[in-house]
Scaffold this motif. Structure first.
Motif, PDB file in Angstrom:
ATOM      1  N   PRO A 101      28.762  47.644 -52.245  1.00  0.00           N
ATOM      2  CA  PRO A 101      28.820  48.809 -51.345  1.00  0.00           C
ATOM      3  C   PRO A 101      30.193  49.081 -50.749  1.00  0.00           C
ATOM      4  N   ILE A 102      31.014  48.041 -50.505  1.00  0.00           N
ATOM      5  CA  ILE A 102      32.337  48.286 -49.935  1.00  0.00           C
ATOM      6  C   ILE A 102      33.208  49.057 -50.923  1.00  0.00           C
ATOM      7  N   LEU A 103      33.189  48.649 -52.190  1.00  0.00           N
ATOM      8  CA  LEU A 103      33.940  49.388 -53.195  1.00  0.00           C
ATOM      9  C   LEU A 103      33.358  50.783 -53.419  1.00  0.00           C
ATOM     10  N   SER A 104      32.037  50.915 -53.319  1.00  0.00           N
ATOM     11  CA  SER A 104      31.420  52.242 -53.444  1.00  0.00           C
ATOM     12  C   SER A 104      31.918  53.169 -52.347  1.00  0.00           C
ATOM     13  N   GLY A 105      31.997  52.636 -51.102  1.00  0.00           N
ATOM     14  CA  GLY A 105      32.492  53.449 -50.002  1.00  0.00           C
ATOM     15  C   GLY A 105      33.932  53.854 -50.201  1.00  0.00           C
ATOM     16  N   LEU A 106      34.767  52.902 -50.668  1.00  0.00           N
ATOM     17  CA  LEU A 106      36.158  53.232 -50.953  1.00  0.00           C
ATOM     18  C   LEU A 106      36.249  54.283 -52.049  1.00  0.00           C
ATOM     19  N   PHE A 107      35.456  54.129 -53.089  1.00  0.00           N
ATOM     20  CA  PHE A 107      35.479  55.075 -54.204  1.00  0.00           C
ATOM     21  C   PHE A 107      35.101  56.483 -53.764  1.00  0.00           C
ATOM     22  N   VAL A 108      34.012  56.611 -52.999  1.00  0.00           N
ATOM     23  CA  VAL A 108      33.572  57.947 -52.624  1.00  0.00           C
ATOM     24  C   VAL A 108      34.564  58.598 -51.671  1.00  0.00           C
ATOM     25  N   HIS A 109      35.228  57.796 -50.834  1.00  0.00           N
ATOM     26  CA  HIS A 109      36.230  58.359 -49.926  1.00  0.00           C
ATOM     27  C   HIS A 109      37.490  58.767 -50.677  1.00  0.00           C
ATOM     28  N   GLU A 110      38.105  57.813 -51.353  1.00  0.00           N
ATOM     29  CA  GLU A 110      39.411  58.061 -51.952  1.00  0.00           C
ATOM     30  C   GLU A 110      39.333  58.961 -53.183  1.00  0.00           C
ATOM     31  N   ALA A 111      38.412  58.661 -54.086  1.00  0.00           N
ATOM     32  CA  ALA A 111      38.406  59.355 -55.365  1.00  0.00           C
ATOM     33  C   ALA A 111      37.722  60.711 -55.301  1.00  0.00           C
ATOM     34  N   PHE A 112      36.657  60.821 -54.511  1.00  0.00           N
ATOM     35  CA  PHE A 112      35.931  62.092 -54.470  1.00  0.00           C
ATOM     36  C   PHE A 112      36.116  62.848 -53.168  1.00  0.00           C
ATOM     37  N   GLY A 113      36.154  62.141 -52.049  1.00  0.00           N
ATOM     38  CA  GLY A 113      36.185  62.809 -50.757  1.00  0.00           C
ATOM     39  C   GLY A 113      37.383  63.717 -50.588  1.00  0.00           C
ATOM     40  N   HIS A 114      38.580  63.262 -50.975  1.00  0.00           N
ATOM     41  CA  HIS A 114      39.771  64.087 -50.799  1.00  0.00           C
ATOM     42  C   HIS A 114      39.692  65.372 -51.620  1.00  0.00           C
ATOM     43  N   ALA A 166      32.367  43.560 -59.377  1.00  0.00           N
ATOM     44  CA  ALA A 166      33.519  43.602 -58.474  1.00  0.00           C
ATOM     45  C   ALA A 166      33.056  43.791 -57.044  1.00  0.00           C
ATOM     46  N   ARG A 167      33.708  43.061 -56.111  1.00  0.00           N
ATOM     47  CA  ARG A 167      33.390  43.132 -54.696  1.00  0.00           C
ATOM     48  C   ARG A 167      34.652  43.353 -53.871  1.00  0.00           C
ATOM     49  N   ASN A 168      34.466  44.043 -52.753  1.00  0.00           N
ATOM     50  CA  ASN A 168      35.529  44.233 -51.776  1.00  0.00           C
ATOM     51  C   ASN A 168      36.737  44.895 -52.437  1.00  0.00           C
ATOM     52  N   TRP A 169      37.835  45.012 -51.709  1.00  0.00           N
ATOM     53  CA  TRP A 169      39.002  45.683 -52.268  1.00  0.00           C
ATOM     54  C   TRP A 169      40.288  45.091 -51.701  1.00  0.00           C
ATOM     55  N   LEU A 170      41.351  45.200 -52.486  1.00  0.00           N
ATOM     56  CA  LEU A 170      42.687  44.809 -52.048  1.00  0.00           C
ATOM     57  C   LEU A 170      43.554  46.026 -51.776  1.00  0.00           C
ATOM     58  N   GLY A 171      43.356  47.074 -52.539  1.00  0.00           N
ATOM     59  CA  GLY A 171      44.158  48.279 -52.381  1.00  0.00           C
ATOM     60  C   GLY A 171      43.778  49.285 -53.439  1.00  0.00           C
ATOM     61  N   GLY A 172      44.477  50.397 -53.436  1.00  0.00           N
ATOM     62  CA  GLY A 172      44.175  51.414 -54.424  1.00  0.00           C
ATOM     63  C   GLY A 172      45.018  52.652 -54.219  1.00  0.00           C
ATOM     64  N   MET A 173      44.939  53.554 -55.182  1.00  0.00           N
ATOM     65  CA  MET A 173      45.660  54.813 -55.087  1.00  0.00           C
ATOM     66  C   MET A 173      44.923  55.871 -55.881  1.00  0.00           C
ATOM     67  N   THR A 174      45.115  57.112 -55.490  1.00  0.00           N
ATOM     68  CA  THR A 174      44.559  58.233 -56.220  1.00  0.00           C
ATOM     69  C   THR A 174      45.658  59.244 -56.485  1.00  0.00           C
ATOM     70  N   MET A 223      42.441  61.282 -60.704  1.00  0.00           N
ATOM     71  CA  MET A 223      42.581  59.940 -61.265  1.00  0.00           C
ATOM     72  C   MET A 223      42.664  58.907 -60.142  1.00  0.00           C
ATOM     73  N   PHE A 224      42.088  57.735 -60.364  1.00  0.00           N
ATOM     74  CA  PHE A 224      42.086  56.687 -59.352  1.00  0.00           C
ATOM     75  C   PHE A 224      42.352  55.329 -59.984  1.00  0.00           C
ATOM     76  N   THR A 225      42.879  54.410 -59.170  1.00  0.00           N
ATOM     77  CA  THR A 225      43.021  53.001 -59.535  1.00  0.00           C
ATOM     78  C   THR A 225      42.766  52.170 -58.286  1.00  0.00           C
ATOM     79  N   PHE A 226      41.813  51.230 -58.366  1.00  0.00           N
ATOM     80  CA  PHE A 226      41.489  50.363 -57.244  1.00  0.00           C
ATOM     81  C   PHE A 226      41.584  48.906 -57.684  1.00  0.00           C
ATOM     82  N   SER A 227      42.040  48.046 -56.771  1.00  0.00           N
ATOM     83  CA  SER A 227      42.075  46.612 -57.020  1.00  0.00           C
ATOM     84  C   SER A 227      40.925  45.948 -56.281  1.00  0.00           C
ATOM     85  N   ALA A 228      40.147  45.157 -57.002  1.00  0.00           N
ATOM     86  CA  ALA A 228      39.002  44.477 -56.399  1.00  0.00           C
ATOM     87  C   ALA A 228      39.455  43.240 -55.645  1.00  0.00           C
TER      88      ALA A 228
END
Length: 464
Positions: free
Chosen positions: A238-251, A373-381, A385-390
């Motif tokens: 769920p933590i990565l899901s939240g990051l994904f929906v915010h960074e990759a889709f929300g913006h 994959a769980r949790n996150w270290l960082g990421g960019m969009t 296009m997106f890239t996240f580090s687990a």
């Protein structure tokens, strides 16, 4: 809160009445902000401060052109009004289109369920940081670098407009960040944790397990093999899901990204299918108790909950009054600014994927070879296009979670990835650690939430 602004409402009303005829729209936002910032890195205290910031901003709109001025002395308010109005009249050459909202006169304070951080001495906050830093440093000899950051902020806002809106609202926000870096020969690994709260100081005082978890992940990763790069079916927590929906889709759902970009507006056209029929995505400040929650945005629009994707289909987007007016849609209460130095722009609040119906333990079933994959270290969009580090990851083999691996990055196109969601878990988690950046305004508090997801055809970076 401080009372420096207590007698300013009459002054604001008089000035707005005097200048309103020169523009189509005029708004004044005043702010008092009282907070603490502590940064401990290794054995060094890099920041230890308490501060009170008082200031404001003026926004004027004339024939579609905007003027903006900020100040930190009330005595200069009249001059800043003149500057903002002059700028708007210089650039305005079209039509002012602001979606209508109810005129409101209201006072709101978001309640704390715990202790107001202003009641805690600076010495005690520093001792809390030292305790967590010592936990990181003493966890393992392979830990070479540690950092602990503490921030709290109490804000009181007054918004007055030429339409007659007069709003006062206040809240407290708290955040802590932890980082531990471990080294073994040439291998360097980092573990991070972040947490935040709108409820009270006590939410930050019992985080030992979370702090030690960051150090544990850094040390454990030193002895792990890197993941073999490739395309996998991936299960994310769920933590990565939240990051994904915010960074990759929300913006991409923020309407100021689309209304001046015809290509993106076409891609983000309502009625287009982006995901499976059970995919529901929301954003809104109306749910109480989260870091992106409030009663009114920085234009005086009431907080709402906006459904962005319904049954896999795009049905909504996030608006300021201007973007809503230009696109002929309803304002959603998403105009926010970090502080009085910046004008409000369209920003997310609390963004989440609704929980699904698939039992979490069933998400890995049937996967011959995949990644969990769980949790996150960082990421960019970058656009879509997106890239996240687990933060940590395991291989999935024959439907079972197998050996842990390191250096896992997840990349892809957000629209294709949404369409590749195979299953949505029946779990859910709110992550209150978010500090969002956009348009030079970094660190705006937001909330993210979601369930575990199973997604096919995800590009996973790693060793060849």
């Amino acid at each position: 809160m401080p009372t420096v602004l207590a007698d300013t409402q009459n002054l604001i009303a008089d000035l707005i009445a005097r200048y309103r005829s020169r523009v189509d729209y005029l708004a004044i936002r005043l702010e008092e902000s009282e907070g603490t910032s502590i940064m401990v890195r290794g054995n060094k205290v890099e920041t230890l401060s308490e501060g009170l910031s008082i200031g404001g901003q003026v926004r004027a709109c004339y024939k579609g052109g905007w003027g903006f001025a900020s100040f930190n002395q009330l005595s200069s308010l009249k001059d800043r009004l003149e500057e903002a109005i002059s700028a708007a009249r210089i650039v305005g050459d079209g039509e002012t289109l602001l979606a209508p909202i109810p005129i409101v006169q209201d006072t709101r304070q978001l309640p704390l369920t715990g202790t107001d951080p202003r009641m805690i001495p600076l010495k005690e906050k520093k001792a809390l940081c030292d305790r967590y830093n010592q936990l990181l440093k003493s966890f393992d000899p392979q830990i070479t670098t540690t950092s602990v950051r503490y921030c709290d902020n109490n804000q009181r806002i007054i918004i007055a407009t030429s339409e007659g809106t007069l709003i006062e609202q206040s809240w407290a926000d708290l955040e802590m960040r932890f980082s531990a870096t471990a080294r073994k020969d040439e291998i360097v690994q980092t573990g991070r944790e972040t947490t935040g709260s709108r409820n009270g100081y006590e939410d930050l005082t019992d985080l030992d397990i979370q702090v030690q978890g960051a150090a544990q992940r850094a040390v454990n990763a030193l002895s792990l093999s890197p993941v073999r790069g490739g395309v996998y079916t991936v299960v994310i927590d769920p933590i990565l899901s939240g990051l994904f929906v915010h960074e990759a889709f929300g913006h991409l759902s923020e309407a100021d990204m689309a209304y001046e970009n015809p290509d993106l507006l076409e891609v983000m056209s309502k009625g287009r299918r982006f995901g499976p029929p059970d995919l529901q995505i929301f954003d809104g400040a109306a749910p109480e108790g989260h870091r992106g929650s409030y009663c009114y945005d920085d234009e005086g629009t009431s907080a709402t909950t906006t459904q962005l994707i319904k049954d896999g289909i795009l049905v909504g987007r996030l608006h300021s009054r201007e973007t809503a007016g230009k696109l002929g849609e309803a304002p959603t209460g998403n105009a926010r600014c970090l502080n009085y130095h910046y004008p409000p722009i369209v920003r997310m609040t609390n963004t989440w994927i609704e929980r699904g119906k698939t039992p979490v333990q069933d998400l890995v079933r049937g996967i011959r070879e995949g990644v969990y994959a769980r949790n996150w270290l960082g990421g960019m969009t970058n656009g879509e296009m997106f890239t996240f580090s687990a933060g940590e990851a395991w291989m999935i083999r024959e439907g079972q979670i197998a050996e842990p691996v390191r250096d896992v990055t997840l990349s892809g196109n957000v629209f294709k990835t949404l369409g590749d969601i195979e299953a949505i878990g029946d779990d859910f988690y709110w992550d209150e650690s978010g500090g969002c950046g956009k348009g030079g305004q970094s660190g705006l508090p937001v909330g993210c939430g979601g369930p575990s997801l199973r997604i096919r055809n995800v590009v996973v970076g790693g060793s060849q």
